[in-house]
Motif scaffolding. Structure first.
Motif, PDB file in Angstrom:
ATOM      1  N   GLU A 116       0.831  -1.211   0.000  1.00 20.73           N
ATOM      2  CA  GLU A 116       0.000   0.000   0.000  1.00 20.73           C
ATOM      3  C   GLU A 116       0.864   1.259   0.000  1.00 20.73           C
ATOM      4  O   GLU A 116       0.439   2.318  -0.455  1.00 20.73           O
ATOM      5  N   VAL A 117       2.074   1.141   0.558  1.00 23.52           N
ATOM      6  CA  VAL A 117       2.941   2.320   0.700  1.00 23.52           C
ATOM      7  C   VAL A 117       4.312   2.137   0.050  1.00 23.52           C
ATOM      8  O   VAL A 117       5.109   3.070   0.012  1.00 23.52           O
ATOM      9  N   LEU A 118       4.585   0.954  -0.457  1.00 25.41           N
ATOM     10  CA  LEU A 118       5.884   0.674  -1.082  1.00 25.41           C
ATOM     11  C   LEU A 118       5.689   0.287  -2.545  1.00 25.41           C
ATOM     12  O   LEU A 118       4.737  -0.430  -2.881  1.00 25.41           O
ATOM     13  N   PRO A 119       6.588   0.714  -3.430  1.00 27.70           N
ATOM     14  CA  PRO A 119       6.473   0.344  -4.847  1.00 27.70           C
ATOM     15  C   PRO A 119       6.838  -1.117  -5.071  1.00 27.70           C
ATOM     16  O   PRO A 119       7.527  -1.742  -4.249  1.00 27.70           O
ATOM     17  N   ILE A 120       6.408  -1.649  -6.187  1.00 26.98           N
ATOM     18  CA  ILE A 120       6.649  -3.052  -6.504  1.00 26.98           C
ATOM     19  C   ILE A 120       8.143  -3.352  -6.627  1.00 26.98           C
ATOM     20  O   ILE A 120       8.584  -4.504  -6.445  1.00 26.98           O
ATOM     21  N   SER A 121       8.956  -2.322  -6.878  1.00 30.33           N
ATOM     22  CA  SER A 121      10.408  -2.533  -6.987  1.00 30.33           C
ATOM     23  C   SER A 121      10.999  -3.041  -5.677  1.00 30.33           C
ATOM     24  O   SER A 121      12.005  -3.768  -5.687  1.00 30.33           O
ATOM     25  N   ILE A 122      10.387  -2.693  -4.546  1.00 34.52           N
ATOM     26  CA  ILE A 122      10.858  -3.197  -3.252  1.00 34.52           C
ATOM     27  C   ILE A 122      10.680  -4.713  -3.197  1.00 34.52           C
ATOM     28  O   ILE A 122      11.579  -5.446  -2.779  1.00 34.52           O
ATOM     29  N   LYS A 123       9.526  -5.179  -3.624  1.00 33.77           N
ATOM     30  CA  LYS A 123       9.251  -6.629  -3.627  1.00 33.77           C
ATOM     31  C   LYS A 123      10.246  -7.358  -4.523  1.00 33.77           C
ATOM     32  O   LYS A 123      10.805  -8.398  -4.139  1.00 33.77           O
ATOM     33  N   LYS A 124      10.495  -6.819  -5.703  1.00 27.84           N
ATOM     34  CA  LYS A 124      11.417  -7.472  -6.635  1.00 27.84           C
ATOM     35  C   LYS A 124      12.829  -7.523  -6.070  1.00 27.84           C
ATOM     36  O   LYS A 124      13.542  -8.528  -6.224  1.00 27.84           O
ATOM     37  N   THR A 125      13.253  -6.450  -5.399  1.00 30.05           N
ATOM     38  CA  THR A 125      14.600  -6.422  -4.826  1.00 30.05           C
ATOM     39  C   THR A 125      14.730  -7.437  -3.697  1.00 30.05           C
ATOM     40  O   THR A 125      15.717  -8.178  -3.612  1.00 30.05           O
ATOM     41  N   ILE A 126      13.728  -7.495  -2.821  1.00 28.41           N
ATOM     42  CA  ILE A 126      13.783  -8.440  -1.695  1.00 28.41           C
ATOM     43  C   ILE A 126      13.771  -9.878  -2.196  1.00 28.41           C
ATOM     44  O   ILE A 126      14.434 -10.751  -1.615  1.00 28.41           O
ATOM     45  N   GLU A 127      13.064 -10.132  -3.279  1.00 21.37           N
ATOM     46  CA  GLU A 127      13.048 -11.484  -3.856  1.00 21.37           C
ATOM     47  C   GLU A 127      14.442 -11.914  -4.302  1.00 21.37           C
ATOM     48  O   GLU A 127      14.783 -13.103  -4.246  1.00 21.37           O
ATOM     49  N   ASP A 128      15.273 -10.946  -4.712  1.00 21.57           N
ATOM     50  CA  ASP A 128      16.592 -11.263  -5.272  1.00 21.57           C
ATOM     51  C   ASP A 128      17.714 -11.273  -4.233  1.00 21.57           C
ATOM     52  O   ASP A 128      18.835 -11.715  -4.546  1.00 21.57           O
ATOM     53  N   ILE A 129      17.465 -10.767  -3.025  1.00 19.23           N
ATOM     54  CA  ILE A 129      18.538 -10.605  -2.033  1.00 19.23           C
ATOM     55  C   ILE A 129      18.314 -11.529  -0.838  1.00 19.23           C
ATOM     56  O   ILE A 129      17.201 -11.641  -0.323  1.00 19.23           O
ATOM     57  N   ASP A 130      19.397 -12.169  -0.400  1.00 17.91           N
ATOM     58  CA  ASP A 130      19.354 -13.030   0.785  1.00 17.91           C
ATOM     59  C   ASP A 130      20.168 -12.469   1.947  1.00 17.91           C
ATOM     60  O   ASP A 130      20.006 -12.907   3.087  1.00 17.91           O
ATOM     61  N   ASN A 131      21.052 -11.513   1.678  1.00 20.13           N
ATOM     62  CA  ASN A 131      21.915 -10.936   2.706  1.00 20.13           C
ATOM     63  C   ASN A 131      21.374  -9.571   3.138  1.00 20.13           C
ATOM     64  O   ASN A 131      21.189  -8.680   2.297  1.00 20.13           O
ATOM     65  N   TYR A 132      21.154  -9.409   4.441  1.00 15.75           N
ATOM     66  CA  TYR A 132      20.569  -8.166   4.948  1.00 15.75           C
ATOM     67  C   TYR A 132      21.301  -7.647   6.181  1.00 15.75           C
ATOM     68  O   TYR A 132      21.833  -8.422   6.985  1.00 15.75           O
ATOM     69  N   ILE A 133      21.302  -6.327   6.298  1.00 19.19           N
ATOM     70  CA  ILE A 133      21.777  -5.645   7.499  1.00 19.19           C
ATOM     71  C   ILE A 133      20.561  -4.937   8.086  1.00 19.19           C
ATOM     72  O   ILE A 133      19.908  -4.146   7.406  1.00 19.19           O
ATOM     73  N   VAL A 134      20.233  -5.234   9.349  1.00 17.97           N
ATOM     74  CA  VAL A 134      18.986  -4.757   9.937  1.00 17.97           C
ATOM     75  C   VAL A 134      19.219  -4.285  11.376  1.00 17.97           C
ATOM     76  O   VAL A 134      20.241  -4.591  11.988  1.00 17.97           O
ATOM     77  N   GLU A 135      18.238  -3.564  11.920  1.00 14.00           N
ATOM     78  CA  GLU A 135      18.309  -3.143  13.322  1.00 14.00           C
ATOM     79  C   GLU A 135      17.783  -4.223  14.259  1.00 14.00           C
ATOM     80  O   GLU A 135      18.269  -4.377  15.374  1.00 14.00           O
ATOM     81  N   ASN A 136      16.761  -4.952  13.810  1.00 14.83           N
ATOM     82  CA  ASN A 136      16.140  -5.982  14.635  1.00 14.83           C
ATOM     83  C   ASN A 136      15.798  -7.174  13.747  1.00 14.83           C
ATOM     84  O   ASN A 136      15.013  -7.045  12.797  1.00 14.83           O
ATOM     85  N   GLU A 137      16.382  -8.321  14.038  1.00 12.60           N
ATOM     86  CA  GLU A 137      16.212  -9.471  13.150  1.00 12.60           C
ATOM     87  C   GLU A 137      14.756  -9.946  13.091  1.00 12.60           C
ATOM     88  O   GLU A 137      14.240 -10.264  12.012  1.00 12.60           O
ATOM     89  N   LYS A 138      14.074  -9.966  14.224  1.00 11.93           N
ATOM     90  CA  LYS A 138      12.707 -10.480  14.260  1.00 11.93           C
ATOM     91  C   LYS A 138      11.770  -9.642  13.399  1.00 11.93           C
ATOM     92  O   LYS A 138      11.017 -10.175  12.576  1.00 11.93           O
ATOM     93  N   THR A 139      11.826  -8.314  13.551  1.00 13.05           N
ATOM     94  CA  THR A 139      10.925  -7.467  12.768  1.00 13.05           C
ATOM     95  C   THR A 139      11.330  -7.439  11.302  1.00 13.05           C
ATOM     96  O   THR A 139      10.469  -7.326  10.428  1.00 13.05           O
ATOM     97  N   ALA A 140      12.629  -7.565  11.026  1.00 14.22           N
ATOM     98  CA  ALA A 140      13.086  -7.601   9.633  1.00 14.22           C
ATOM     99  C   ALA A 140      12.563  -8.851   8.932  1.00 14.22           C
ATOM    100  O   ALA A 140      12.079  -8.791   7.802  1.00 14.22           O
TER     101      ALA A 140
END
Length: 237
Positions: A21-45
């Motif tokens: 509702e608030v994010l473009p479809i490009s966010i979904k496509k990027t997350i589909e392609d990436i397995d490595n993440y740097i986050v503040e909180n693993e559970k919420t990420a």
């Protein structure tokens, strides 16, 4: 550098609404392609990634946590996958990475390592509040948190009010959500009656509330801001 992976700056939601509702479809496509993440909180990420791409394998995710407890030595290894051609995603807890967010340290590191930084489009509570405030959007400053000490806070508010008038500069700041009501009370009491004050809370959520009035007018129109994420803006003409 052409063979390096990239650092993607991936915005998240500002609240618990459906991601697309608030994010473009490009966010979904990027997350589909990436397995490595740097986050503040693993559970919420992980919960956010699952909401965006339910079919993505959670065990495949390789997550590094960046917070105040992360040592410099550990942080400096977070982008090593990029050196082998693997892209990494940087996620904030809310809104855009590196804006009022510790992710700026990772972005700085990426530039030092000659890794390409790719910012993606998404909601920023700071810019959305400024857009909706009716205040000067060509000259503004984000001040982070104001002092907790009462005397220091009063001095800071008077200083920001003076700067806003002298430099025609909009002043933006935030507060810990459980102290929002107290901050607004202080602003009403300390600022000059004609100084404009904008309160923008729950941005992009169904309970969104954005209002700009003079400090004097706010005395008769109080919104309960307790524990609601909010942006405060002031401008003295």
């Amino acid at each position: 550098m052409d063979t390096y992976g990239k650092l993607y700056l991936i915005p998240t939601r500002l609240g618990d609404n459906p991601p697309l509702e608030v994010l473009p479809i490009s966010i979904k496509k990027t997350i589909e392609d990436i397995d490595n993440y740097i986050v503040e909180n693993e559970k919420t990420a992980r919960r956010f990634i699952k909401r965006v791409t339910p079919s993505k394998s959670q065990p495949s995710l390789k997550i590094k946590v960046l917070n105040k407890y992360t040592s410099i030595e550990e942080r400096n290894t977070f982008l090593n996958p990029c050196l082998t051609g693997i892209s990494v995603g940087l996620l904030s807890e809310a809104g855009c990475p590196a804006i009022a967010d510790p992710g700026a340290d990772i972005v700085r590191l990426a530039h030092q390592m000659n890794i390409r930084v790719v910012p993606l489009v998404g909601p920023s509570s700071i810019t959305l509040a400024l857009m909706a405030s009716g205040m000067n959007g060509q000259n503004f400053a984000f001040n982070g948190y104001l002092p907790i000490d009462k005397a220091e806070r009063k001095s800071k508010l008077k200083s920001l009010e003076r700067i806003s008038s002298e430099q025609n500069q909009t002043q933006i700041f935030i507060e810990t959500p459980y102290r929002n009501n107290k901050l607004l009370d202080d602003m009403i009491a300390i600022l000059q009656p004609n100084t404009k004050v904008c309160v923008a809370c729950d941005i992009t959520l169904p309970t969104e509330y954005i209002r700009t009035m003079s400090a004097k007018e706010w005395k008769n129109k109080k919104e309960d801001l307790h524990k609601r994420p909010a942006i405060f803006i002031l401008k003295k003409d």
